[in-house]
Design a protein around this motif. Structure first.
Motif, PDB file in Angstrom:
ATOM      1  N   PRO A  86       0.828  -1.203   0.000  1.00 49.72           N
ATOM      2  CA  PRO A  86       0.000   0.000   0.000  1.00 49.72           C
ATOM      3  C   PRO A  86       0.866   1.259   0.000  1.00 49.72           C
ATOM      4  O   PRO A  86       2.067   1.194   0.274  1.00 49.72           O
ATOM      5  CB  PRO A  86      -0.784  -0.116   1.310  1.00 49.72           C
ATOM      6  CG  PRO A  86       0.156  -0.854   2.231  1.00 49.72           C
ATOM      7  CD  PRO A  86       0.891  -1.831   1.330  1.00 49.72           C
ATOM      8  N   ALA A  87       0.239   2.387  -0.269  1.00 52.15           N
ATOM      9  CA  ALA A  87       0.940   3.663  -0.244  1.00 52.15           C
ATOM     10  C   ALA A  87       1.296   4.032   1.194  1.00 52.15           C
ATOM     11  O   ALA A  87       0.565   3.698   2.132  1.00 52.15           O
ATOM     12  CB  ALA A  87       0.069   4.749  -0.861  1.00 52.15           C
ATOM     13  N   ALA A  88       2.417   4.710   1.358  1.00 54.87           N
ATOM     14  CA  ALA A  88       2.827   5.171   2.684  1.00 54.87           C
ATOM     15  C   ALA A  88       1.766   6.090   3.276  1.00 54.87           C
ATOM     16  O   ALA A  88       1.147   6.881   2.565  1.00 54.87           O
ATOM     17  CB  ALA A  88       4.161   5.892   2.587  1.00 54.87           C
ATOM     18  N   MET A  89       1.551   5.944   4.570  1.00 55.30           N
ATOM     19  CA  MET A  89       0.612   6.762   5.342  1.00 55.30           C
ATOM     20  C   MET A  89      -0.837   6.614   4.869  1.00 55.30           C
ATOM     21  O   MET A  89      -1.650   7.517   5.041  1.00 55.30           O
ATOM     22  CB  MET A  89       1.026   8.242   5.335  1.00 55.30           C
ATOM     23  CG  MET A  89       2.405   8.466   5.945  1.00 55.30           C
ATOM     24  SD  MET A  89       2.651   7.742   7.597  1.00 55.30           S
ATOM     25  CE  MET A  89       1.519   8.726   8.580  1.00 55.30           C
ATOM     26  N   SER A  90      -1.159   5.468   4.289  1.00 57.43           N
ATOM     27  CA  SER A  90      -2.529   5.246   3.830  1.00 57.43           C
ATOM     28  C   SER A  90      -3.340   4.506   4.892  1.00 57.43           C
ATOM     29  O   SER A  90      -2.794   3.859   5.779  1.00 57.43           O
ATOM     30  CB  SER A  90      -2.544   4.466   2.510  1.00 57.43           C
ATOM     31  OG  SER A  90      -1.939   3.199   2.663  1.00 57.43           O
ATOM     32  N   ASP A  91      -4.664   4.659   4.782  1.00 64.94           N
ATOM     33  CA  ASP A  91      -5.596   3.896   5.603  1.00 64.94           C
ATOM     34  C   ASP A  91      -5.970   2.656   4.802  1.00 64.94           C
ATOM     35  O   ASP A  91      -6.348   2.767   3.633  1.00 64.94           O
ATOM     36  CB  ASP A  91      -6.859   4.707   5.905  1.00 64.94           C
ATOM     37  CG  ASP A  91      -6.590   5.863   6.856  1.00 64.94           C
ATOM     38  OD1 ASP A  91      -5.515   5.879   7.496  1.00 64.94           O
ATOM     39  OD2 ASP A  91      -7.446   6.748   6.956  1.00 64.94           O
ATOM     40  N   VAL A  92      -5.838   1.486   5.425  1.00 68.60           N
ATOM     41  CA  VAL A  92      -6.116   0.227   4.732  1.00 68.60           C
ATOM     42  C   VAL A  92      -7.064  -0.617   5.574  1.00 68.60           C
ATOM     43  O   VAL A  92      -7.287  -0.323   6.744  1.00 68.60           O
ATOM     44  CB  VAL A  92      -4.805  -0.554   4.460  1.00 68.60           C
ATOM     45  CG1 VAL A  92      -3.877   0.236   3.551  1.00 68.60           C
ATOM     46  CG2 VAL A  92      -4.092  -0.897   5.762  1.00 68.60           C
ATOM     47  N   THR A  93      -7.617  -1.651   4.966  1.00 70.49           N
ATOM     48  CA  THR A  93      -8.412  -2.622   5.707  1.00 70.49           C
ATOM     49  C   THR A  93      -7.714  -3.976   5.608  1.00 70.49           C
ATOM     50  O   THR A  93      -7.024  -4.268   4.635  1.00 70.49           O
ATOM     51  CB  THR A  93      -9.842  -2.725   5.139  1.00 70.49           C
ATOM     52  OG1 THR A  93      -9.771  -3.023   3.747  1.00 70.49           O
ATOM     53  CG2 THR A  93     -10.607  -1.430   5.338  1.00 70.49           C
ATOM     54  N   SER A  94      -7.887  -4.779   6.646  1.00 71.64           N
ATOM     55  CA  SER A  94      -7.284  -6.108   6.676  1.00 71.64           C
ATOM     56  C   SER A  94      -8.227  -7.094   6.001  1.00 71.64           C
ATOM     57  O   SER A  94      -9.446  -6.956   6.136  1.00 71.64           O
ATOM     58  CB  SER A  94      -7.029  -6.516   8.125  1.00 71.64           C
ATOM     59  OG  SER A  94      -6.199  -7.642   8.188  1.00 71.64           O
ATOM     60  N   PRO A  95      -7.702  -8.062   5.246  1.00 76.88           N
ATOM     61  CA  PRO A  95      -6.286  -8.318   5.006  1.00 76.88           C
ATOM     62  C   PRO A  95      -5.660  -7.263   4.091  1.00 76.88           C
ATOM     63  O   PRO A  95      -6.336  -6.691   3.242  1.00 76.88           O
ATOM     64  CB  PRO A  95      -6.280  -9.698   4.344  1.00 76.88           C
ATOM     65  CG  PRO A  95      -7.615  -9.820   3.698  1.00 76.88           C
ATOM     66  CD  PRO A  95      -8.560  -9.041   4.567  1.00 76.88           C
ATOM     67  N   VAL A  96      -4.357  -7.041   4.285  1.00 79.55           N
ATOM     68  CA  VAL A  96      -3.610  -6.022   3.554  1.00 79.55           C
ATOM     69  C   VAL A  96      -2.708  -6.705   2.534  1.00 79.55           C
ATOM     70  O   VAL A  96      -1.949  -7.614   2.884  1.00 79.55           O
ATOM     71  CB  VAL A  96      -2.750  -5.175   4.518  1.00 79.55           C
ATOM     72  CG1 VAL A  96      -1.975  -4.109   3.757  1.00 79.55           C
ATOM     73  CG2 VAL A  96      -3.607  -4.563   5.604  1.00 79.55           C
ATOM     74  N   GLU A  97      -2.800  -6.260   1.275  1.00 83.47           N
ATOM     75  CA  GLU A  97      -1.896  -6.783   0.256  1.00 83.47           C
ATOM     76  C   GLU A  97      -0.680  -5.868   0.176  1.00 83.47           C
ATOM     77  O   GLU A  97      -0.819  -4.653   0.021  1.00 83.47           O
ATOM     78  CB  GLU A  97      -2.570  -6.867  -1.117  1.00 83.47           C
ATOM     79  CG  GLU A  97      -1.646  -7.510  -2.144  1.00 83.47           C
ATOM     80  CD  GLU A  97      -2.254  -7.610  -3.529  1.00 83.47           C
ATOM     81  OE1 GLU A  97      -2.001  -8.625  -4.191  1.00 83.47           O
ATOM     82  OE2 GLU A  97      -2.955  -6.668  -3.944  1.00 83.47           O
ATOM     83  N   ILE A  98       0.499  -6.471   0.305  1.00 74.48           N
ATOM     84  CA  ILE A  98       1.763  -5.729   0.248  1.00 74.48           C
ATOM     85  C   ILE A  98       2.519  -6.218  -0.983  1.00 74.48           C
ATOM     86  O   ILE A  98       2.732  -7.424  -1.148  1.00 74.48           O
ATOM     87  CB  ILE A  98       2.585  -5.957   1.525  1.00 74.48           C
ATOM     88  CG1 ILE A  98       1.760  -5.511   2.739  1.00 74.48           C
ATOM     89  CG2 ILE A  98       3.909  -5.207   1.457  1.00 74.48           C
ATOM     90  CD1 ILE A  98       2.035  -6.268   3.973  1.00 74.48           C
ATOM     91  N   CYS A  99       2.903  -5.274  -1.851  1.00 68.74           N
ATOM     92  CA  CYS A  99       3.601  -5.620  -3.094  1.00 68.74           C
ATOM     93  C   CYS A  99       4.905  -4.833  -3.188  1.00 68.74           C
ATOM     94  O   CYS A  99       4.956  -3.652  -2.833  1.00 68.74           O
ATOM     95  CB  CYS A  99       2.739  -5.318  -4.314  1.00 68.74           C
ATOM     96  SG  CYS A  99       1.240  -6.323  -4.407  1.00 68.74           S
ATOM     97  N   MET A 100       5.947  -5.499  -3.687  1.00 73.48           N
ATOM     98  CA  MET A 100       7.262  -4.893  -3.841  1.00 73.48           C
ATOM     99  C   MET A 100       7.728  -4.972  -5.287  1.00 73.48           C
ATOM    100  O   MET A 100       7.360  -5.891  -6.014  1.00 73.48           O
ATOM    101  CB  MET A 100       8.305  -5.630  -2.976  1.00 73.48           C
ATOM    102  CG  MET A 100       8.246  -5.306  -1.515  1.00 73.48           C
ATOM    103  SD  MET A 100       6.940  -6.141  -0.618  1.00 73.48           S
ATOM    104  CE  MET A 100       7.273  -7.834  -0.885  1.00 73.48           C
ATOM    105  N   GLU A 101       8.552  -4.002  -5.650  1.00 75.57           N
ATOM    106  CA  GLU A 101       9.264  -4.035  -6.928  1.00 75.57           C
ATOM    107  C   GLU A 101      10.744  -3.909  -6.617  1.00 75.57           C
ATOM    108  O   GLU A 101      11.125  -3.199  -5.689  1.00 75.57           O
ATOM    109  CB  GLU A 101       8.841  -2.872  -7.829  1.00 75.57           C
ATOM    110  CG  GLU A 101       7.459  -3.013  -8.407  1.00 75.57           C
ATOM    111  CD  GLU A 101       7.079  -1.849  -9.317  1.00 75.57           C
ATOM    112  OE1 GLU A 101       7.874  -0.885  -9.447  1.00 75.57           O
ATOM    113  OE2 GLU A 101       5.971  -1.902  -9.873  1.00 75.57           O
ATOM    114  N   THR A 102      11.559  -4.602  -7.401  1.00 72.43           N
ATOM    115  CA  THR A 102      13.001  -4.497  -7.229  1.00 72.43           C
ATOM    116  C   THR A 102      13.627  -3.837  -8.456  1.00 72.43           C
ATOM    117  O   THR A 102      13.118  -3.969  -9.571  1.00 72.43           O
ATOM    118  CB  THR A 102      13.655  -5.884  -7.039  1.00 72.43           C
ATOM    119  OG1 THR A 102      13.305  -6.710  -8.139  1.00 72.43           O
ATOM    120  CG2 THR A 102      13.199  -6.539  -5.752  1.00 72.43           C
TER     121      THR A 102
END
Length: 116
Positions: free
Chosen positions: A13-29
Motif C-alpha cells: 500500500p501507499a505510505a501513510m494510507s488507511d487500509v483494511t485487513s487483510p492487507v496486500e503488500i507488493c514490492m518491486e526491485t
C-alpha cells in the motif's frame, strides 16, 4: 552485480494510507532479480521478506521466521497478511539471498499504514 539506484520499493500500500485487513503488500526491485529461495544463493538475486513492527534483523544472519518476519521464499512479489484493526503498523520489505541472509547494506524499504 548491483547497479546504481538498485533496491526494493513497496509499491502497495501507499505510505501513510488507511487500509483494511487483510492487507496486500507488493514490492518491486530494481537491479535485483526475484527468484525462489530453492534456487540457492546467487549474487544479485533473492527473495522478499516482510517485517512487521520490528527492527531490521542482523544482516549477517538468516532472517528469523515468526509472526513479525514473513518469508516470501516462493519468489512472489505480493503477499496478503492479516493485521488487527485500529492500529498503525510499520511494514518493512527486506530482500535477501536464497539462504535468507540479507544483503549488506540492507536492500529495504518501509511504509507506515493505519488499519481501519
Amino acid at each position: 552485480m548491483k547497479s546504481e539506484g538498485a533496491g526494493v520499493t513497496i509499491v502497495k500500500p501507499a505510505a501513510m494510507s488507511d487500509v483494511t485487513s487483510p492487507v496486500e503488500i507488493c514490492m518491486e526491485t530494481t537491479g535485483y532479480t526475484v527468484e525462489p529461495a530453492k534456487n540457492g544463493v546467487n549474487e544479485g538475486k533473492g527473495h522478499h521478506h516482510l517485517i512487521i513492527d520490528a527492527d531490521l534483523p542482523d544482516l549477517s544472519q538468516p532472517v528469523p521466521k515468526d509472526a513479525q518476519h514473513i518469508h516470501m521464499g516462493d519468489g512472489s512479489t505480493c503477499k496478503t497478511i492479516e493485521l488487527a484493526a485500529g492500529k498503525m503498523y510499520t511494514i518493512k520489505a527486506l530482500f535477501a539471498r536464497g539462504n535468507h541472509v540479507p544483503y549488506d547494506p540492507a536492500v529495504t524499504d518501509s511504509v507506515v499504514v493505519f488499519v481501519k
